[in-house]
Motif scaffolding. Sequence first.
Motif, PDB file in Angstrom:
ATOM      1  N   ASN A 123       0.943  -1.062   0.006  1.00  0.00           N
ATOM      2  CA  ASN A 123      -0.015  -0.248  -0.094  1.00  0.00           C
ATOM      3  C   ASN A 123       0.843   1.309   0.015  1.00  0.00           C
ATOM      4  N   LEU A 124       1.848   1.211   0.748  1.00  0.00           N
ATOM      5  CA  LEU A 124       3.105   2.396   0.846  1.00  0.00           C
ATOM      6  C   LEU A 124       3.645   2.689  -0.921  1.00  0.00           C
ATOM      7  N   LEU A 125       3.701   1.737  -1.224  1.00  0.00           N
ATOM      8  CA  LEU A 125       4.308   1.508  -2.498  1.00  0.00           C
ATOM      9  C   LEU A 125       3.236   2.301  -3.751  1.00  0.00           C
ATOM     10  N   ALA A 126       1.976   1.687  -3.457  1.00  0.00           N
ATOM     11  CA  ALA A 126       0.816   2.299  -4.483  1.00  0.00           C
ATOM     12  C   ALA A 126       0.751   3.789  -4.114  1.00  0.00           C
ATOM     13  N   GLY A 127       0.793   4.284  -2.958  1.00  0.00           N
ATOM     14  CA  GLY A 127       0.441   5.592  -2.696  1.00  0.00           C
ATOM     15  C   GLY A 127       1.717   6.336  -3.144  1.00  0.00           C
ATOM     16  N   PHE A 153      -4.373   6.123  -6.207  1.00  0.00           N
ATOM     17  CA  PHE A 153      -4.055   5.186  -5.358  1.00  0.00           C
ATOM     18  C   PHE A 153      -5.051   3.994  -4.878  1.00  0.00           C
ATOM     19  N   VAL A 154      -6.358   4.168  -5.140  1.00  0.00           N
ATOM     20  CA  VAL A 154      -7.275   3.279  -5.117  1.00  0.00           C
ATOM     21  C   VAL A 154      -7.170   2.126  -6.033  1.00  0.00           C
ATOM     22  N   GLY A 155      -6.934   2.780  -7.419  1.00  0.00           N
ATOM     23  CA  GLY A 155      -6.476   1.652  -8.253  1.00  0.00           C
ATOM     24  C   GLY A 155      -5.547   1.017  -7.987  1.00  0.00           C
TER      25      GLY A 155
END
Length: 306
Positions: free
Chosen positions: A1-5, A22-24
């Motif tokens: 999730n950190l990487l996605a953010g 971010f959600v995607g």
Amino acid sequence: NLLAGAAALLAGRDAEKMLEAFVGNAALVEPPLVASLVVLYASARLLLRLPYWQGFGVVIALVLALVAGTHAMLGEFVAASLLRTLVLAGATAAMVLAYLRLHMKAHSPALAEARLQALQARIRPHFLFNSLNAVLGLIRRDPKRAEQTLEDLSDLFRALMSDGRSLVRLADEISLIERYAAIEQLRLGERLRMCWELDNAPVDAMLPPLVLQPLVENAIYHGVEPGVGIGDVLVRIERRGDRVLVAIENPWHASGAGGRAGNHMALDNIRERLMLFFDDEARLESRIEGTRYRVEIEIPHRAGAA
């Protein structure tokens, strides 16, 4: 999730689009992440048997396969980003494994050493108590024999107080249990009959100290003392290929028929110490076979200097 953010932040969009990105990204990251955790948990026992770097490669391969499978289920929507996602997933998994290995190297030696010393300390007072009781039974009946036994005990405790963090030769452990059995023989007389099968024992093999003596002590305490006749205690040690096998047998008495209920503390203690030294290469099992109780130990054969 950190990487996605971080990926959404680096895209340089406004707040609304950043949240959408971010959600995607999270929707793509979390399914393979959860699947990886489930698969790795289910295959943990198999993975632990592999050498570290082989297991490292298998974990990375599993993660990549699960990520690719997730993309395949999503279809063409993410087909263009598959290669990039696989690279990021593999790199992330490798970083996590590298961090865990570094953390293990930094902390596990001190924790293992402290745990080992605690386990070793549990055995020594128990051995002292039982050995001194054996000598007390001889003082009035045979003072000279009691004196000789105390001299033997001093030699035994010299071995018991040695550094428990290092391995000892099997020959020394055999000598220890033979001397302990001799002390118990004085106390129990003809009721205790020791059967030794040591011709094929690899005396140069290395093992943790005080592994065999508590098992012989348990065999006498639970198998011979509660009985009314002669109790046979068998000690068999042999080598098979690159493995050392130890079997200790004694009469078995049900708790309601004069037997003593054990709390398995000695077995749990020994099993944990074997794990600290040999990890999953060691095995300790116990079972009841008819009227006999049997404990088996299997460890890798590692020769030491004489």
